[in-house]
Motif scaffolding. Structure first.
Motif, PDB file in Angstrom:
ATOM      1  N   LEU A 190      13.869  14.375-111.247  1.00 36.10           N
ATOM      2  CA  LEU A 190      12.732  14.637-110.375  1.00 36.10           C
ATOM      3  C   LEU A 190      11.949  15.845-110.881  1.00 36.10           C
ATOM      4  O   LEU A 190      12.354  16.519-111.824  1.00 36.10           O
ATOM      5  CB  LEU A 190      13.194  14.841-108.925  1.00 36.10           C
ATOM      6  CG  LEU A 190      14.296  15.860-108.663  1.00 36.10           C
ATOM      7  CD1 LEU A 190      13.750  17.273-108.605  1.00 36.10           C
ATOM      8  CD2 LEU A 190      15.009  15.537-107.346  1.00 36.10           C
TER       9      LEU A 190
ATOM     10  N   HIS B 108       8.147   5.481-101.469  1.00 37.53           N
ATOM     11  CA  HIS B 108       7.565   5.594-100.134  1.00 37.53           C
ATOM     12  C   HIS B 108       8.001   4.420 -99.269  1.00 37.53           C
ATOM     13  O   HIS B 108       8.397   3.363 -99.774  1.00 37.53           O
ATOM     14  CB  HIS B 108       6.036   5.593-100.240  1.00 37.53           C
ATOM     15  CG  HIS B 108       5.494   4.315-100.853  1.00 37.53           C
ATOM     16  ND1 HIS B 108       4.961   3.299-100.103  1.00 37.53           N
ATOM     17  CD2 HIS B 108       5.430   3.904-102.153  1.00 37.53           C
ATOM     18  CE1 HIS B 108       4.579   2.311-100.902  1.00 37.53           C
ATOM     19  NE2 HIS B 108       4.862   2.659-102.156  1.00 37.53           N
TER      20      HIS B 108
ATOM     21  N   GLY C  32      13.976  12.323 -97.893  1.00 40.01           N
ATOM     22  CA  GLY C  32      13.120  12.433 -96.719  1.00 40.01           C
ATOM     23  C   GLY C  32      13.880  12.352 -95.413  1.00 40.01           C
ATOM     24  O   GLY C  32      13.340  11.879 -94.402  1.00 40.01           O
TER      25      GLY C  32
ATOM     26  N   GLN D 187       8.083  19.093-104.165  1.00 46.27           N
ATOM     27  CA  GLN D 187       8.716  18.084-105.011  1.00 46.27           C
ATOM     28  C   GLN D 187       7.849  16.840-105.032  1.00 46.27           C
ATOM     29  O   GLN D 187       7.304  16.440-104.000  1.00 46.27           O
ATOM     30  CB  GLN D 187      10.103  17.747-104.443  1.00 46.27           C
ATOM     31  CG  GLN D 187      10.942  16.816-105.288  1.00 46.27           C
ATOM     32  CD  GLN D 187      12.382  16.786-104.805  1.00 46.27           C
ATOM     33  OE1 GLN D 187      13.001  17.826-104.589  1.00 46.27           O
ATOM     34  NE2 GLN D 187      12.939  15.612-104.629  1.00 46.27           N
TER      35      GLN D 187
ATOM     36  N   ASN E 266       7.422  13.129-104.862  1.00 50.75           N
ATOM     37  CA  ASN E 266       8.168  11.943-104.420  1.00 50.75           C
ATOM     38  C   ASN E 266       7.459  10.694-104.928  1.00 50.75           C
ATOM     39  O   ASN E 266       6.311  10.428-104.559  1.00 50.75           O
ATOM     40  CB  ASN E 266       8.267  11.893-102.895  1.00 50.75           C
ATOM     41  CG  ASN E 266       9.109  13.013-102.324  1.00 50.75           C
ATOM     42  OD1 ASN E 266       8.687  13.743-101.446  1.00 50.75           O
ATOM     43  ND2 ASN E 266      10.329  13.176-102.820  1.00 50.75           N
TER      44      ASN E 266
ATOM     45  N   LEU F 219       8.498   9.776 -97.568  1.00 46.92           N
ATOM     46  CA  LEU F 219       8.395   9.917 -99.018  1.00 46.92           C
ATOM     47  C   LEU F 219       9.758  10.295 -99.567  1.00 46.92           C
ATOM     48  O   LEU F 219      10.489  11.065 -98.947  1.00 46.92           O
ATOM     49  CB  LEU F 219       7.377  11.000 -99.369  1.00 46.92           C
ATOM     50  CG  LEU F 219       5.931  10.703 -98.948  1.00 46.92           C
ATOM     51  CD1 LEU F 219       5.096  11.973 -98.976  1.00 46.92           C
ATOM     52  CD2 LEU F 219       5.317   9.630 -99.840  1.00 46.92           C
ATOM     53  N   PHE F 220      10.124   9.741-100.719  1.00 44.35           N
ATOM     54  CA  PHE F 220      11.475   9.987-101.228  1.00 44.35           C
ATOM     55  C   PHE F 220      11.545   9.681-102.712  1.00 44.35           C
ATOM     56  O   PHE F 220      10.611   9.118-103.301  1.00 44.35           O
ATOM     57  CB  PHE F 220      12.508   9.168-100.451  1.00 44.35           C
ATOM     58  CG  PHE F 220      12.297   7.659-100.502  1.00 44.35           C
ATOM     59  CD1 PHE F 220      12.988   6.875-101.407  1.00 44.35           C
ATOM     60  CD2 PHE F 220      11.404   7.034 -99.632  1.00 44.35           C
ATOM     61  CE1 PHE F 220      12.804   5.501-101.454  1.00 44.35           C
ATOM     62  CE2 PHE F 220      11.218   5.661 -99.663  1.00 44.35           C
ATOM     63  CZ  PHE F 220      11.906   4.885-100.573  1.00 44.35           C
ATOM     64  N   ASN F 221      12.667  10.059-103.324  1.00 41.74           N
ATOM     65  CA  ASN F 221      12.948   9.745-104.722  1.00 41.74           C
ATOM     66  C   ASN F 221      14.102   8.768-104.882  1.00 41.74           C
ATOM     67  O   ASN F 221      14.226   8.115-105.916  1.00 41.74           O
ATOM     68  CB  ASN F 221      13.280  11.019-105.512  1.00 41.74           C
ATOM     69  CG  ASN F 221      12.111  11.984-105.598  1.00 41.74           C
ATOM     70  OD1 ASN F 221      12.075  12.975-104.878  1.00 41.74           O
ATOM     71  ND2 ASN F 221      11.134  11.704-106.442  1.00 41.74           N
TER      72      ASN F 221
ATOM     73  N   GLY G  76      12.771   8.427 -95.948  1.00 38.32           N
ATOM     74  CA  GLY G  76      11.372   8.753 -96.181  1.00 38.32           C
ATOM     75  C   GLY G  76      10.752   9.597 -95.094  1.00 38.32           C
ATOM     76  O   GLY G  76      11.457  10.319 -94.396  1.00 38.32           O
TER      77      GLY G  76
ATOM     78  N   ASP H 216      14.940  14.773-101.503  1.00 35.75           N
ATOM     79  CA  ASP H 216      15.141  13.577-102.320  1.00 35.75           C
ATOM     80  C   ASP H 216      15.041  12.287-101.523  1.00 35.75           C
ATOM     81  O   ASP H 216      14.649  11.252-102.066  1.00 35.75           O
ATOM     82  CB  ASP H 216      16.513  13.623-102.999  1.00 35.75           C
ATOM     83  CG  ASP H 216      16.698  14.851-103.874  1.00 35.75           C
ATOM     84  OD1 ASP H 216      15.718  15.591-104.072  1.00 35.75           O
ATOM     85  OD2 ASP H 216      17.827  15.076-104.335  1.00 35.75           O
TER      86      ASP H 216
END
Length: 439
Positions: A96, A124, A252, A119, A121, A67-69, A65, A250
């Motif tokens: 995504l 978190h 972070g 992107q 995200n 922030l991320f997916n 992170g 993807d």
């Protein structure tokens, strides 16, 4: 009598593995060298195992992170295979949304949304708000083959919701993308640039209605524009940049190629969150994951000698599909990867951009790719997606529920081939699908 080509079953040449189980996409190349043995297995570990937020005792894998997916590469590329859209109302997991606004960066790439970046995200770490979510629904579109058989296609509709940092730009451009398959990426890297460019016909000089174009994109290592090969719009020049970009976008996770956290100026808590070092993945571990991505093998074809499959292959060529889905290349010499060099491969792609029509357009330019253009995706391994990933959703956004629907979504430069397919008898259509399922 139709006959198979010599070694036609070996889609990846000597790298090909004979596997057709749910683990068919996670094998090393069959001719893996001693020098790359450790790189493959170390890279596999960092590809599969989850990352955690910092600070943590797992120092080699902290820095997730803010922030991320996804928490791992395998979180999107399940079993090294293909992602899929969620069921309507579900959460995006292996899919995504790319974001941008009109304009370009100094290097010619997409210009990110001022608030949400490049992107969306949807996940978190503690103390940071997620950027938001997307609701997916479909509208059914009816159609009919020339012989009277009817079909329906599903057209996706996306709605942003629960945005954590206020409104997006009123000029927002967005592009849904499912995670692509991993097998064979190193072989695509090994194709000589001159052989890719030889397939291009940007001005349609031969008047066949197909005008494939190369995408030239920013190479962060060479610090200049080079040929794009990877991604749905061929917006990445090398596997290393593709991997590093995915780590940042993807998950972070910063790297030597992309050392800055993926936070915009308005995301204060994101900027102030603890990190896992600078960079969060070391050069050595990034190289290992990149090597892994080079060395995942393509499975051998099944039933390539079957009469119906051979008939379907002949029809696939006759109706014009092979104009873009180029069957065969011979790879060049790829430094550090003797396994991948000098191989006769059958990826069924030209790695070029093609205008696929308004129905498939995301209207989002990406370097020299227009909003209507997409890179021809490789077809090797496509017949094993259901076995490996439990679905048959295809196209860049997974809208096609099976291979036939994928053909029927073709427009623009692909419309002649689609129309020729629609004119085939039902038996001939089934033969084309059987050929695709053998890949």
């Amino acid at each position: 009598m139709l006959m198979p080509e010599e070694n036609e079953e070996l889609s990846g040449g000597e790298t090909t593995v004979f596997a057709s189980s749910a683990k068919a996409f996670d094998k090393s190349v069959r001719n893996l060298s001693n020098e790359n043995f450790d790189h493959f297995f170390v890279g596999n570990s960092f590809f599969r195992n989850p990352w955690v937020s910092a600070p943590a005792s797992t120092t080699a894998r902290d820095g997730l992170g803010p922030l991320f997916n996804a928490v791992s590469c395998a979180g999107c590329h399940v079993n090294d295979g293909r992602g899929t859209p969620p069921a309507p109302g579900g959460v995006f997991e292996s899919m995504l949304i790319r974001l941008s606004i009109p304009g370009q960066t100094e290097h010619g790439g997409p210009l990110g949304d001022p608030t949400y970046g490049n992107q969306l995200n949807n996940k978190h770490i503690l103390g940071v708000k997620a950027e938001g979510n997307v609701a997916l629904s479909y509208v059914e579109v009816a159609g009919k083959f020339d012989d009277g058989e009817t079909y329906t296609l599903r057209k996706p509709v996306y709605t942003f919701k629960n945005l954590g940092y206020g409104a997006m730009s009123p000029q927002i451009l967005f592009s849904p993308r499912v995670a692509p398959m991993i097998p064979g990426l190193g072989l695509l890297q090994a194709i000589n640039e001159i052989d890719i460019l030889a397939q291009a016909d940007p001005n349609d000089i031969n008047k066949d209605g197909v005008s494939g174009r190369p995408n030239y994109v920013w190479d962060v290592v060479k610090e200049k524009k080079t040929l794009g090969r990877f991604g749905w719009k061929a917006n990445k020049p090398t596997l290393k940049q593709q991997v590093a970009g995915a780590f940042l976008g993807d998950m972070g996770i910063t790297s030597p190629l992309f050392p800055n956290e993926n936070c915009t100026s308005g995301q204060t808590n994101c900027q102030q969150a603890p990190n896992g070092g600078s960079p969060e993945i070391s050069a050595e571990n990034l190289d290992a994951v990149t090597a892994y991505n080079h060395l995942v093998a393509v499975p051998a074809r099944r039933n390539w000698q079957d009469g119906e499959v051979l008939k379907g292959k002949a029809l696939f060529r006759k109706i014009g599909c092979m104009t873009c889905h180029t069957p065969k290349f011979t790879t060049g010499t790829l430094r550090g990867f003797p396994e991948l060099s000098g191989q006769v491969i059958r990826p069924y792609t030209d790695l070029l951009l093609h205008d696929m029509g308004d129905d498939l357009a995301d209207n989002r330019p990406d370097f020299e790719a227009t909003g209507n253009e997409w890179r021809t995706p490789p077809l090797w391994g496509i017949g094993l997606v259901q076995t490996v990933n439990g679905h048959t959703n295809f196209m860049h956004d997974g809208r096609a529920r099976n291979l036939q629907e994928a053909i029927l979504w073709h427009g623009g430069e692909g419309v002649k081939a689609k129309e020729a397919y629609m004119k085939l008898s039902k038996g001939d259509r089934q033969a084309v699908i059987k050929f695709l399922e053998s890949l």
